[in-house]
Design a protein around this motif. Structure first.
Motif, PDB file in Angstrom:
ATOM      1  N   LEU A  95       0.818  -1.215   0.000  1.00  0.00           N
ATOM      2  CA  LEU A  95       0.000   0.000   0.000  1.00  0.00           C
ATOM      3  C   LEU A  95       0.852   1.265   0.000  1.00  0.00           C
ATOM      4  CD1 LEU A  95      -2.849  -1.008   2.480  1.00  0.00           C
ATOM      5  CD2 LEU A  95      -2.933  -0.831  -0.015  1.00  0.00           C
ATOM      6  N   ALA A  96       1.980   1.219   0.736  1.00  0.00           N
ATOM      7  CA  ALA A  96       2.822   2.421   0.789  1.00  0.00           C
ATOM      8  C   ALA A  96       3.242   2.813  -0.623  1.00  0.00           C
ATOM      9  CB  ALA A  96       4.051   2.166   1.654  1.00  0.00           C
ATOM     10  N   GLN A 153       3.265   6.364  -5.130  1.00  0.00           N
ATOM     11  CA  GLN A 153       3.391   6.580  -6.589  1.00  0.00           C
ATOM     12  C   GLN A 153       2.174   7.344  -7.125  1.00  0.00           C
ATOM     13  OE1 GLN A 153       6.222   6.310  -7.045  1.00  0.00           O
ATOM     14  NE2 GLN A 153       7.135   4.389  -6.367  1.00  0.00           N
ATOM     15  N   ALA A 154       0.987   7.054  -6.584  1.00  0.00           N
ATOM     16  CA  ALA A 154      -0.208   7.784  -7.042  1.00  0.00           C
ATOM     17  C   ALA A 154      -0.105   9.257  -6.656  1.00  0.00           C
ATOM     18  CB  ALA A 154      -1.462   7.162  -6.422  1.00  0.00           C
ATOM     19  N   THR A 155       0.452   9.506  -5.472  1.00  0.00           N
ATOM     20  CA  THR A 155       0.586  10.900  -5.029  1.00  0.00           C
ATOM     21  C   THR A 155       1.617  11.635  -5.887  1.00  0.00           C
ATOM     22  OG1 THR A 155       0.106  10.130  -2.802  1.00  0.00           O
ATOM     23  CG2 THR A 155       0.944  12.368  -3.005  1.00  0.00           C
ATOM     24  N   ARG A 156       2.739  10.972  -6.160  1.00  0.00           N
ATOM     25  CA  ARG A 156       3.761  11.602  -7.006  1.00  0.00           C
ATOM     26  C   ARG A 156       3.211  11.923  -8.390  1.00  0.00           C
ATOM     27  NH1 ARG A 156       8.930   9.050  -8.412  1.00  0.00           N
ATOM     28  NH2 ARG A 156       9.275  11.122  -9.227  1.00  0.00           N
ATOM     29  N   TRP A 157       2.469  10.960  -8.950  1.00  0.00           N
ATOM     30  CA  TRP A 157       1.874  11.179 -10.271  1.00  0.00           C
ATOM     31  C   TRP A 157       0.938  12.392 -10.214  1.00  0.00           C
ATOM     32  CZ3 TRP A 157      -3.153  11.185 -12.094  1.00  0.00           C
ATOM     33  CH2 TRP A 157      -3.289  11.168 -13.501  1.00  0.00           C
ATOM     34  N   SER A 158       0.148  12.471  -9.151  1.00  0.00           N
ATOM     35  CA  SER A 158      -0.811  13.581  -9.028  1.00  0.00           C
ATOM     36  C   SER A 158      -0.096  14.919  -8.892  1.00  0.00           C
ATOM     37  CB  SER A 158      -1.708  13.371  -7.801  1.00  0.00           C
ATOM     38  OG  SER A 158      -2.376  12.139  -7.888  1.00  0.00           O
ATOM     39  N   GLY A 172      -4.657  15.878   6.183  1.00  0.00           N
ATOM     40  CA  GLY A 172      -3.350  16.255   6.732  1.00  0.00           C
ATOM     41  C   GLY A 172      -2.282  15.231   6.420  1.00  0.00           C
ATOM     42  N   LEU A 173      -2.433  14.539   5.295  1.00  0.00           N
ATOM     43  CA  LEU A 173      -1.451  13.525   4.906  1.00  0.00           C
ATOM     44  C   LEU A 173      -0.797  13.941   3.597  1.00  0.00           C
ATOM     45  CD1 LEU A 173      -3.563  10.323   5.560  1.00  0.00           C
ATOM     46  CD2 LEU A 173      -1.660  11.188   6.933  1.00  0.00           C
ATOM     47  N   GLY A 174       0.230  13.190   3.216  1.00  0.00           N
ATOM     48  CA  GLY A 174       0.811  13.495   1.918  1.00  0.00           C
ATOM     49  C   GLY A 174       2.197  12.948   1.781  1.00  0.00           C
TER      50      GLY A 174
END
Ligand SMILES: Cc1cc2nc3c(=O)[nH]c(=O)nc-3n(C[C@H](O)[C@H](O)[C@H](O)COP(=O)(O)OP(=O)(O)OC[C@H]3O[C@@H](n4cnc5c(N)ncnc54)[C@H](O)[C@@H]3O)c2cc1C
Length: 491
Positions: A453-454, A459-464, A486-488
């Motif tokens: 999951l990490a 990777q989804a966050t980086r892509w976004s 409050g995550l990221g």
């Protein structure tokens, strides 16, 4: 990495970012001749330029050693802890152990931006700790001034220069972000002509200049000089001494290394991105790789082509940002943009020599400074950043309050490691202080989930984040959801 991350975080959450902009290219998508890039990198050697200087050796520990305080980790956090512990109580016997060499990891590889922020930028701190942000900002300034005072009073040769920092807009929507930040007192807004009068790059549209919240330093010299100051204050230092296990033995602690065992009353774990001796900490950070290039020293003529007389640290302000600065011998250290997480959370030097990333960094350098097309890179290197979900350090006590730890600087640790050291010592003293009463110090960040999951989430966050940079800053549903929680992911 860095400073400018702090500013970028502040700015990119501006709700005024347009919502209907179709994907656009950024200035860094411009074509750069591959031959120029290859030629510039051809003679570069792999390894931190900062560490490419003579440094003193410290012995390996090979016996049983008893001390009052054992500090594990020979980066800034460990070194400031040992130094300030000795200054607080000169009679205390203090030992610092380092698995490898003093300053060999992040502390000897970073950009050397010494930023006052303790919270990875004002906006991150304001969102998380609205009630204490003013105090956090004041403590950050006090820490930066205190660091300068320590460096001066101890005579540390760390090439400290209080240059201030320029956050530059390279896209039209970023100009509004900077204007907004300036309107909120975060610095002086420079228009296109003014910023190019400071530093000549055709990519600059505007800048935010903060004159006093940032210094630049020689990162490795800072670590080596801190080690010298520690020794002069009576701290014993051992290199090549890897702490493998931590046990409680009655009122004492035992720390087992390959060739030595330490018995101590208290310990501070300042082990940054490396696997913690405390299992509870292992999911709290992930290693994110950050990449850097350094040029040969610029000649007077080459420097004249771009100006930069005031030698400010510079960062651009997209989610994926570059940070760059001059050294005392007029090299340009140029890093950032790619922030790479590898499946499995490992710190592994095989991740460091990443040709595609160095080529991208070099291309972006020539887009920023086309007038320097004849300049060559002499060094390329990478380092692992200890990223947590709140983007700034977290602390805690373990083993009945006898062990203090700090992790999670998330790329902005050069100044805040000094503050972190004081927090660790306050925590061990068990007397509440203004620092230990901070909610930021008392609260722990949420952990990252286990794999896979990490990896999927990061990777989804980086892509976004990349998409947002290509969409005039507009954040998609995933980023807005993470913001709300409050995550990221940051570096
Ligand atoms: C490429 C790069 C650029 C950066 N740029 C900036 C910047 O410009 N400004 C900024 O503020 N921050 C920057 N940072 C972040 C900053 O460098 C770090 O936050 C800071 O150096 C952290 O210091 P530290 O002492 O916690 O960690 P480190 O320097 O990593 O030191 C930790 C030490 O602990 C040792 N250790 C670990 N486990 C053990 C063990 N079991 N036994 C013994 N020793 C152990 C390690 O060997 C290591 O030497 C950057 C980081 C990188 C990688």
């Amino acid at each position: 990495m860095v400073i400018l991350a702090a500013t970028a975080t502040d700015l990119r959450r501006d709700p005024r970012a347009p919502r209907s902009v179709r994907d656009v290219e950024t200035v860094f998508d411009a074509h750069v001749d591959r031959g120029v890039v290859e030629r510039a990198l051809a003679a570069s050697t792999f390894g931190s330029m900062w560490l490419d200087i003579p440094r003193p050796d410290h012995p390996q520990a090979t016996e049983s050693i008893v001390c009052d305080l054992l500090v594990v980790g020979g980066g800034y956090a460990g070194l400031w802890t040992a130094l300030h512990a000795a200054q607080r109580n000169p009679d205390r016997s203090i030992v610092l152990i380092e698995a490898n060499r003093i300053g060999w990891a992040a502390s000897g590889r970073n950009g050397g931006f010494v930023d006052a922020s303790l919270t990875h930028g004002l906006e991150n701190g304001k969102t998380r700790w609205p009630n204490e942000i003013d105090m956090l900002e004041a403590m950050g300034r006090e820490n930066l001034d205190g660091m300068q005072a320590d460096i001066e009073s101890l005579g540390l040769d760390a090439e400290w220069q209080r240059t201030g920092v320029l956050s530059v807009a390279t896209e039209p929507h970023q100009v509004d972000w900077l204007a907004n930040a300036a309107a909120h007192g975060q610095g002086q807004l420079l228009g296109l002509r003014e910023v190019r009068d400071e530093v000549r790059s055709p990519t600059y549209l505007a800048a935010l200049y903060s004159s006093d919240t940032c210094a630049i330093v020689h990162p490795a010299k800072l670590a080596f000089e801190l080690a010298r100051a520690c020794q002069e204050a009576g701290v014993r230092i051992y290199e090549h001494t890897n702490a493998r296990r931590l046990d409680s033995a009655g009122v004492a602690l035992r720390i087992h290394c390959d060739a030595a065992t330490f018995t101590c009353r208290n310990a501070v774990l300042a082990t940054n991105v490396f696997p913690s001796l405390l299992r509870r900490n292992r999911l709290r950070t992930v290693p994110v790789y950050d990449y850097v290039l350094a040029t040969e020293p610029l000649t007077g003529r080459q420097l004249d082509r771009i100006g930069w007389r005031r030698r400010q640290g510079i960062g651009d302000c997209a989610n994926q940002f570059h940070y760059y600065r001059l050294t005392v011998d007029n090299r340009i250290v140029w890093g950032g943009y790619d922030a790479v997480y590898h499946f499995g959370r490992k710190v592994d030097d095989r991740y460091e020599d990443r040709a595609a990333t160095y080529r991208r960094l070099a291309a972006h350098f020539f887009i920023t400074f086309p007038a320097l097309e004849d300049v060559r890179f002499t060094h390329r290197w990478a380092g692992a950043i200890d990223t947590n979900t709140r983007f700034c350090a977290h602390w805690g006590l373990a083993r009945d309050g006898r062990v203090a730890y700090v992790n999670g600087f998330t790329g902005l640790g050069v100044a805040s490691a000094r503050f972190a050291a004081d927090v660790c010592l306050d925590l061990l003293d068990r007397e509440p202080t203004a620092r230990t009463e901070l909610e930021m110090v008392r609260r722990q960040p949420l952990p990252f989930p286990p794999e896979p999951l990490a990896s999927i989430g990061i990777q989804a966050t980086r892509w976004s984040l990349d998409r947002a940079d290509h969409s005039a800053g507009r954040r998609n549903v995933l980023l807005r959801t993470l913001d709300a929680l409050g995550l990221g992911f940051d570096s």
